[in-house]
Scaffold this active site. Structure first.
Site, PDB file in Angstrom:
ATOM      1  N   GLU A  51       8.267  12.078  -6.651  1.00  0.00           N
ATOM      2  CA  GLU A  51       9.561  11.408  -6.479  1.00  0.00           C
ATOM      3  C   GLU A  51       9.279  10.129  -5.715  1.00  0.00           C
ATOM      4  O   GLU A  51       9.148  10.140  -4.485  1.00  0.00           O
ATOM      5  CB  GLU A  51      10.527  12.317  -5.700  1.00  0.00           C
ATOM      6  CG  GLU A  51      10.903  13.597  -6.437  1.00  0.00           C
ATOM      7  CD  GLU A  51      11.929  13.364  -7.539  1.00  0.00           C
ATOM      8  OE1 GLU A  51      12.619  12.325  -7.501  1.00  0.00           O
ATOM      9  OE2 GLU A  51      12.038  14.217  -8.428  1.00  0.00           O
TER      10      GLU A  51
ATOM     11  N   CYS B 119      16.027   5.551  -1.347  1.00  0.00           N
ATOM     12  CA  CYS B 119      15.159   5.265  -2.499  1.00  0.00           C
ATOM     13  C   CYS B 119      15.929   4.661  -3.660  1.00  0.00           C
ATOM     14  O   CYS B 119      15.365   3.906  -4.444  1.00  0.00           O
ATOM     15  CB  CYS B 119      14.445   6.535  -2.937  1.00  0.00           C
ATOM     16  SG  CYS B 119      15.580   7.892  -3.301  1.00  0.00           S
TER      17      CYS B 119
HETATM   18  P1  NAD Z   1       6.179   8.615   4.684  1.00  0.00           P
HETATM   19  O1  NAD Z   1       5.362   7.552   5.304  1.00  0.00           O
HETATM   20  O2  NAD Z   1       6.932   9.559   5.544  1.00  0.00           O
HETATM   21  O3  NAD Z   1       5.196   9.425   3.732  1.00  0.00           O
HETATM   22  C1  NAD Z   1       5.619  10.524   2.957  1.00  0.00           C
HETATM   23  C2  NAD Z   1       4.710  11.715   3.251  1.00  0.00           C
HETATM   24  O4  NAD Z   1       3.369  11.395   2.881  1.00  0.00           O
HETATM   25  C3  NAD Z   1       4.692  12.096   4.732  1.00  0.00           C
HETATM   26  O5  NAD Z   1       4.842  13.488   4.836  1.00  0.00           O
HETATM   27  C4  NAD Z   1       3.352  11.606   5.211  1.00  0.00           C
HETATM   28  O6  NAD Z   1       2.806  12.418   6.224  1.00  0.00           O
HETATM   29  C5  NAD Z   1       2.476  11.649   3.972  1.00  0.00           C
HETATM   30  N1  NAD Z   1       1.458  10.597   3.972  1.00  0.00           N
HETATM   31  C6  NAD Z   1       1.607   9.312   4.390  1.00  0.00           C
HETATM   32  N2  NAD Z   1       0.465   8.623   4.199  1.00  0.00           N
HETATM   33  C7  NAD Z   1      -0.423   9.487   3.651  1.00  0.00           C
HETATM   34  C8  NAD Z   1      -1.784   9.381   3.210  1.00  0.00           C
HETATM   35  N3  NAD Z   1      -2.468   8.246   3.292  1.00  0.00           N
HETATM   36  N4  NAD Z   1      -2.374  10.479   2.677  1.00  0.00           N
HETATM   37  C9  NAD Z   1      -1.699  11.652   2.575  1.00  0.00           C
HETATM   38  N5  NAD Z   1      -0.416  11.796   2.985  1.00  0.00           N
HETATM   39  C10 NAD Z   1       0.211  10.745   3.511  1.00  0.00           C
HETATM   40  O7  NAD Z   1       7.271   8.030   3.680  1.00  0.00           O
HETATM   41  P2  NAD Z   1       7.208   6.723   2.767  1.00  0.00           P
HETATM   42  O8  NAD Z   1       6.174   6.901   1.707  1.00  0.00           O
HETATM   43  O9  NAD Z   1       7.213   5.494   3.570  1.00  0.00           O
HETATM   44  O10 NAD Z   1       8.660   6.902   2.097  1.00  0.00           O
HETATM   45  C11 NAD Z   1       9.335   5.836   1.575  1.00  0.00           C
HETATM   46  C12 NAD Z   1       9.127   5.763   0.068  1.00  0.00           C
HETATM   47  O11 NAD Z   1       9.594   6.959  -0.519  1.00  0.00           O
HETATM   48  C13 NAD Z   1       9.914   4.650  -0.585  1.00  0.00           C
HETATM   49  O12 NAD Z   1       9.116   4.061  -1.571  1.00  0.00           O
HETATM   50  C14 NAD Z   1      11.082   5.379  -1.237  1.00  0.00           C
HETATM   51  O13 NAD Z   1      11.630   4.723  -2.343  1.00  0.00           O
HETATM   52  C15 NAD Z   1      10.451   6.679  -1.608  1.00  0.00           C
HETATM   53  N6  NAD Z   1      11.443   7.734  -1.699  1.00  0.00           N
HETATM   54  C16 NAD Z   1      11.680   8.300  -2.900  1.00  0.00           C
HETATM   55  C17 NAD Z   1      12.660   9.266  -3.028  1.00  0.00           C
HETATM   56  C18 NAD Z   1      12.951   9.915  -4.340  1.00  0.00           C
HETATM   57  O14 NAD Z   1      13.680  10.898  -4.324  1.00  0.00           O
HETATM   58  N7  NAD Z   1      12.432   9.439  -5.447  1.00  0.00           N
HETATM   59  C19 NAD Z   1      13.394   9.652  -1.904  1.00  0.00           C
HETATM   60  C20 NAD Z   1      13.107   9.054  -0.685  1.00  0.00           C
HETATM   61  C21 NAD Z   1      12.134   8.098  -0.588  1.00  0.00           C
END
Ligand code: NAD
Length: 470
Positions: free
Chosen positions: A223, A257
Site C-alpha cells: 500500500e 496517502c
Molecule cells: P515510515 O517511515 O513510518 O515507514 C513505514 C514502515 O517501514 C515503518 O514501520 C518503518 O519502521 C519501516 N521502515 C522504514 N524504513 C525502512 C527500511 N529502510 N527498511 C525496512 N523498514 C523500514 O512511513 P513512510 O514510508 O514515510 O510513510 C509515508 C508513505 O506511505 C507515503 O508515501 C504515503 O503515501 C504512504 N502511505 C500509503 C498508504 C496507503 O494506504 N496506500 C497509507 C498511508 C501512507
C-alpha cells in the site's frame, strides 16, 4: 501543543533484537496447532480489538495528539475509529465470508472454493494514521484465521508505545505479537519466513520489503503512495469544489496517502479557485491556523525541512508561513509552479497545494498519463461524460468524482494502488480475502467411472474427442 511542548520519549521504544529472532517460527507453532482456525477464536480477537478501542481509545488519541497534533475528531473518525467499524463488520459477516462457495454445475464432481488462512502474516505500518493502518489489516488477518506480527512505525513513537503496551493485554499473545522499533527491527523481521507481508508506506521501502519477501516466495500487499492529481473542469461550483479539496488536502496537515497532491484547473477558473480555496481555509482554520486545535502538525523536523524547501517551488497565494520549532506549515496554496519544479517531482505529503492551470481536461489527462500511476485521482466536473472520460483514460488506485477521500470510506470498494502506487487491496471483505488462500476443492463419487475414459485410447476415441473439441 507545540513541538517543543510535546515531550519526546527519551528513547524510541524498540523490541530487543534477540526476542525478534525466531518470532515467526514461534507463531507458526500456534498456527499449526489449529488454535486460530475456529470461528470462535476469530470472533474473540475481533471483540478484543473493539474492546481495545473502546477502553483505550482515548489513550491512543492522546498519543496521536502528542505525535501529530491530530484533531480529536480526525483521530477518531479517520484513524482509531476505523478499527471498530471494520471489526464490527467482520463480526457481522464472518459466517458468510468463511462459508465455502459452491460453484455452478460441473459434470465431473461437486466443486467449492474454501477460504483457507495463509499462516503467519507480517503487517508493517507507517506513521500518518498509525493506529488504523496497523489494526484494520489485522481485522482481516484474524478474521481469516491467521497469526500476525504487527510492526508500528517508530516515527510516531508515543502511539507505538501505547500499542506496544496494550496489544499484548487485549489480544492472544500466542498468536499475535507486536514488534516496536525502526529499520533494524524491521529487517530482523524481514529475514524470517512469513506467509504474507502487508506493507503500508513509501515505495523505496516497498522495494526493500518485496526483495526480502522474494527470498521465501512470500506474497506481498504494498500500500504505497504517489502524487494524486485533482482535475477541476471549467463548469463546476467552485465554492463546493474548493471546500471539498481543501478538506481532503489539509486533513492531517496533508499527510494522507490519498490527499490531493496538486490541482490541474481549467485556466479560465484558476483565479476564482484560488480565492475559494482561501475562503475555505479561512472558514476551517480561522485567522491563524496555528492556534486552532483542528489543524495537525508536520510529523517531525526532518519532514518539516523537506517541506520548507518545497515552498520555494512557487509563489504562496495563500499561507506560506512556517515555524520549524512547532513543526508548523500553514495551509498553503502555491501558484506559478513549473511542471518541472521540485514540488512536482515527489509526493508532497504535507500542507502545500500547487495549482497548475491547463487548457482543458484533455491536457490534464495527458499531464496525468505522463506521470506514475497515482493512488487516487480526483475529477471535479458537472459533466458526467467528462468524468467518465477521465476515469477511462487514466489509471489510478481509485477515483472520487466531485469529491475527495470518501471513496476510501466505503468498505465495499477495494482500497489499493496500481503500478507505482502499490499492489493488492483491502477494506471490508477484501481484507479477509487478502489474508486468505482461495482453495479449490472438487469431490467425486464412486459410481460414475466409465472405462472409456481411460487408456488405451485408440483411434475412434481420439477422433471423437477431436470432433468434440474442434
Ligand atoms: P515510515 O517511515 O513510518 O515507514 C513505514 C514502515 O517501514 C515503518 O514501520 C518503518 O519502521 C519501516 N521502515 C522504514 N524504513 C525502512 C527500511 N529502510 N527498511 C525496512 N523498514 C523500514 O512511513 P513512510 O514510508 O514515510 O510513510 C509515508 C508513505 O506511505 C507515503 O508515501 C504515503 O503515501 C504512504 N502511505 C500509503 C498508504 C496507503 O494506504 N496506500 C497509507 C498511508 C501512507
Amino acid at each position: 501543543m507545540s513541538a517543543a511542548a510535546r515531550p519526546a520519549l527519551s528513547v524510541v521504544p524498540s523490541t530487543p533484537l534477540d526476542s525478534i529472532a525466531g518470532l515467526a517460527d514461534r507463531l507458526r507453532r500456534t498456527f499449526d496447532s489449529g488454535k486460530t482456525r475456529p470461528l470462535e477464536w476469530r470472533r474473540s480477537q475481533l471483540r478484543a480489538l473493539k474492546a481495545l478501542v473502546r477502553e483505550r481509545g482515548d489513550e491512543l488519541v492522546e498519543a496521536l495528539q502528542a505525535d501529530l497534533h491530530k484533531p480529536t475528531l480526525e483521530a477518531w473518525a479517520a484513524d482509531v475509529g476505523q478499527v471498530t467499524t471494520e471489526a464490527a463488520m467482520a463480526l457481522r459477516k464472518l459466517k458468510g465470508w468463511t462459508k465455502p462457495q459452491r460453484t455452478g454445475f460441473f459434470p465431473l464432481g461437486r466443486s467449492r472454493i474454501v477460504h483457507e488462512p495463509l499462516g503467519v502474516v507480517l503487517i508493517i505500518a507507517p506513521w500518518n494514521y498509525p493506529v488504523g493502518l496497523l489494526l484494520t489489516p489485522l481485522v482481516g488477518a484474524v478474521a481469516a484465521g491467521n497469526c500476525a506480527v504487527l510492526k508500528p512505525s517508530e516515527v510516531t513513537m508515543r502511539t507505538s508505545a501505547v500499542l506496544g503496551r496494550r496489544i499484548p493485554e487485549y489480544l492472544d499473545p500466542e498468536a499475535i505479537a507486536i514488534v516496536e522499533g525502526g529499520i533494524d527491527e524491521t529487517h530482523a523481521l524481514l529475514e524470517q519466513r512469513f506467509d504474507h507481508i502487508f506493507y503500508t508506506g513509501n515505495g523505496r521501502v516497498g522495494r526493500v520489503v518485496m526483495e526480502a519477501a522474494a527470498k521465501h516466495l512470500t506474497p506481498v500487499t504494498l500500500e504505497l503512495g504517489g502524487k494524486s492529481p485533482c482535475i477541476v473542469d471549467h463548469d463546476v461550483d467552485l465554492k463546493v469544489a474548493a471546500r471539498r479539496i481543501a478538506w481532503g488536502k489539509f486533513m492531517n496537515a496533508g499527510q494522507t496517502c490519498i490527499a490531493p497532491d496538486y490541482i490541474l484547473v481549467h485556466e479560465s477558473r484558476e483565479q476564482e479557485l484560488v480565492r475559494e480555496l482561501g475562503a475555505a481555509i479561512h472558514d476551517f482554520f480561522g485567522d491563524d491556523p496555528k492556534r486552532t486545535p483542528d489543524y495537525a502538525r508536520v510529523v517531525n523536523r526532518r519532514h518539516h525541512e523537506r517541506l520548507s524547501k518545497l515552498l520555494a517551488s512557487g509563489e504562496a497565494a495563500i499561507g506560506g508561513q512556517s515555524d520549524p520549532e512547532d513543526c508548523y506549515i500553514a495551509p498553503t496554496v502555491l501558484r506559478g509552479v513549473a511542471p518541472d519544479s521540485p514540488i512536482m517531482q515527489e509526493e508532497i505529503f504535507g500542507p502545500i497545494l500547487p495549482v497548475l492551470p491547463v487548457r482543458g481536461v484533455d491536457d490534464a489527462i495527458e499531464f496525468v498519463r505522463r506521470g506514475e500511476k497515482p493512488l487516487a485521482l480526483y475529477i471535479f466536473s458537472s459533466s458526467e461524460a467528462t468524468a467518465e472520460k477521465v476515469v477511462g483514460a487514466t489509471s489510478s488506485g481509485g477515483v472520487c468524482v466531485n469529491g475527495t477521500i470518501f471513496h476510501i470510506a466505503n468498505p465495499a470498494l477495494p482500497f489499493g494502488g496500481v503500478g507505482e502506487s502499490g499492489m493488492g487491496a483491502y477494506h471490508g471483505r477484501h481484507t479477509f480475502e487478502t489474508f486468505s488462500h482461495k482453495k479449490s476443492v472438487l469431490s467425486r463419487g464412486f459410481r460414475f467411472d466409465p472405462k472409456w475414459m481411460y487408456p488405451p485410447y485408440g483411434g475412434l476415441k481420439t477422433k471423437l474427442v477431436q470432433r468434440f473439441l474442434k
